[in-house]
Scaffold this active site. Structure first.
Site, PDB file in Angstrom:
ATOM      1  N   GLU A 278     -23.695  83.378 -58.060  1.00 50.85           N
ATOM      2  CA  GLU A 278     -24.820  82.446 -58.157  1.00 50.85           C
ATOM      3  C   GLU A 278     -26.102  83.151 -58.599  1.00 50.85           C
ATOM      4  O   GLU A 278     -26.974  82.544 -59.213  1.00 50.85           O
ATOM      5  CB  GLU A 278     -25.058  81.774 -56.798  1.00 50.85           C
ATOM      6  CG  GLU A 278     -24.962  80.273 -56.870  1.00 50.85           C
ATOM      7  CD  GLU A 278     -25.101  79.595 -55.519  1.00 50.85           C
ATOM      8  OE1 GLU A 278     -24.346  78.651 -55.277  1.00 50.85           O
ATOM      9  OE2 GLU A 278     -25.956  79.989 -54.699  1.00 50.85           O
ATOM     10  N   HIS A 299       0.984  92.582 -54.321  1.00 51.85           N
ATOM     11  CA  HIS A 299       2.286  91.952 -54.545  1.00 51.85           C
ATOM     12  C   HIS A 299       2.150  90.663 -55.346  1.00 51.85           C
ATOM     13  O   HIS A 299       3.113  89.921 -55.495  1.00 51.85           O
ATOM     14  CB  HIS A 299       2.967  91.700 -53.199  1.00 51.85           C
ATOM     15  CG  HIS A 299       3.209  92.977 -52.447  1.00 51.85           C
ATOM     16  ND1 HIS A 299       4.449  93.570 -52.351  1.00 51.85           N
ATOM     17  CD2 HIS A 299       2.353  93.804 -51.793  1.00 51.85           C
ATOM     18  CE1 HIS A 299       4.347  94.689 -51.658  1.00 51.85           C
ATOM     19  NE2 HIS A 299       3.078  94.854 -51.307  1.00 51.85           N
ATOM     20  N   LYS A 414     -23.389  67.948 -59.624  1.00 51.51           N
ATOM     21  CA  LYS A 414     -23.893  66.972 -58.646  1.00 51.51           C
ATOM     22  C   LYS A 414     -24.375  65.713 -59.363  1.00 51.51           C
ATOM     23  O   LYS A 414     -24.090  64.602 -58.920  1.00 51.51           O
ATOM     24  CB  LYS A 414     -25.033  67.574 -57.825  1.00 51.51           C
ATOM     25  CG  LYS A 414     -24.577  68.674 -56.881  1.00 51.51           C
ATOM     26  CD  LYS A 414     -25.727  69.145 -56.023  1.00 51.51           C
ATOM     27  CE  LYS A 414     -25.391  70.438 -55.318  1.00 51.51           C
ATOM     28  NZ  LYS A 414     -26.549  71.057 -54.697  1.00 51.51           N
TER      29      LYS A 414
END
Ligand code: PA5
Length: 424
Positions: A278, A299, A414
């Site tokens: 951010e 793995h 948003k």
């Protein structure tokens, strides 16, 4: 103090070459003339925090420990990752001695998850800590309305004594609601942005409820601000890390894999990803922050790191002294052929895995590796680590010419979502 080792990082120039630029940007950060300087309160927070509020946090935490089985932290992003990272790092994933369980909601729209939290707490003694600086974050607001109704049904008038709001000092819907309902409130300071706020009441209340010393968190933070406080890059490992990242990106590496060898530090990686992503991911610039817990992820991701496209470098965060270690047992029959490790400590095995992996990735795979080592996994270490990464991300982003403290990009989704949801 975090130690830095750049000897495996394959840098094509010394970070010291950047000395003058770093000193200039450090002055801008300290003198509050850099971009976003209204949000640098974290630099002096370890001294400047409100002592009366700190005492109130301790009293409230004690009360919750006495009257609750569960603390529900309702928040998202910077309003929950800091405390979760600290609590899991220090107390572990299955804590035995934590009086109050801390669980998290308000960080998703998943109906399944929200419902599972509500089912889980329904017969328990509950306190809710709703955390939101803006007071309008939709994930948090949805979960909080559901929690509020649940608490009022369960506790009646007593509900208001079991809901605590951590929010802006004066502004916002949550502050107004908390004042109207008579909730206890704690303040998210104006000059500390969400991803830096784990060291403020955002983190301090849940961390204290989990039985972790918040005095130690702030002591580690304050000491870290001094230890990583020099404007001279040659004396500042945090700034050396900041510059090493820029050099590696100039060498073509656009992805940073943050690697830990302790599963209970996985949320530290999530916290780090928010802090770095951010702060730095803007203006078409930045390094993509990714993470892995080794040896588990060797793995799964190990193949790509070893042999795949050379897009990434690794930043390893080692722990020198984990809180617990014990010897691997011997077995008379040795049917599993594991007796070659009998008597060796499990942490020694973990450290040998780290050494072997570093060698394989660096020398056979050609992957640059930065190595950071923190002394342990205590509250003090958490605070100190915050100082290290706060200083590093501020410097590394300023070196890009960006503002480390805003996040304009997160607003776009948003807007679209509100339109679809029919919000006025
Ligand atoms: O770093 C940030 O600013 C964000 O991650 C916020 O912390 C997050 O969106 C939550 O915001 P608020 O505390 O306003 O609910």
């Amino acid at each position: 103090m975090i130690k830095l080792d750049l000897s495996h990082a394959k840098l094509n120039e010394s970070p010291s070459v950047w000395k003058d630029k770093v000193a200039e940007l450090d002055a801008a950060l300290v003198n509050k003339t850099c971009a976003g300087s209204d949000f640098t309160g974290w630099m002096t927070w370890a001294q400047d925090y409100d002592k009366e509020e700190f005492a109130r946090i301790l009293t409230t935490a004690k009360k919750i420990q006495d009257n609750s089985d569960v603390l529900v932290v309702c928040g998202i992003g910077g309003s929950y990752l800091g405390p979760r990272a600290c609590i899991e790092m220090v107390n572990g994933l299955y804590p035995m001695n934590q009086k109050v369980e801390v669980i998290y909601t308000g960080n998703t729209f998943s109906s399944t998850y929200i419902n599972q939290v509500m089912e889980y707490i329904k017969d328990k003694r509950v306190t809710v800590n709703v955390i939101s600086k803006s007071g309008t974050t939709t994930e948090t607001a949805i979960a909080f309305r559901i929690l509020k109704q649940f608490m009022e049904d369960k506790y009646g008038d007593e509900a208001k004594d079991r809901i605590i709001a951590t929010t802006d000092r004066a502004r916002g819907t949550l502050k107004a609601l908390a004042d109207k309902e008579g909730y206890e409130t704690f303040v998210i300071p104006d000059d500390i942005g969400g991803r830096f706020s784990g060291i403020t009441p955002v983190g301090l209340l849940p961390i204290a409820v989990a039985g972790i010393s918040i005095e130690d968190v702030l002591k580690g933070l304050g000491d870290g601000m001094k230890e990583y406080g020099s404007a001279n890059i040659d004396e500042n490992p945090s700034y050396q890390y900041a510059v090493a990242r820029r050099i590696l990106q100039n060498q073509g590496y656009d992805v940073e894999m943050f690697v830990e060898y302790e599963p209970q530090m996985q949320k530290v990686a999530e916290w780090w990803k928010q802090l770095f992503g951010e702060s730095e991911g803007k203006d078409g610039l930045g390094i993509l922050p990714d993470s892995a817990v080794f040896s588990t992820d060797l793995h799964s991701l190990g193949q790509f790191i070893q042999d795949g496209k050379k897009v990434l470098f690794e930043t390893n965060l080692y722990v020198d002294q984990p809180p617990v270690d014990f010897p691997f047992p011997s077995d008379k029959e040795n049917l599993d052929n594991m007796n070659y490790l009998a008597g060796k400590s499990i942490d020694w095995v973990n450290k040998m895995a780290a050494q072997g992996t570093l060698d394989a990735h660096e020398n056979t795979g050609g992957v640059p590796n930065i190595v950071l080592t923190m002394p342990g996994m205590t509250a003090y270490d958490f605070g100190n680590m915050c100082a290290f990464f706060f200083k590093a991300i501020a410097m590394t982003t300023l070196l890009n010419g960006s503002n480390p403290f805003n996040q304009p990009g997160v607003e776009v989704y948003k807007k679209n979502m509100f339109k679809l949801l029919g919000k006025e």
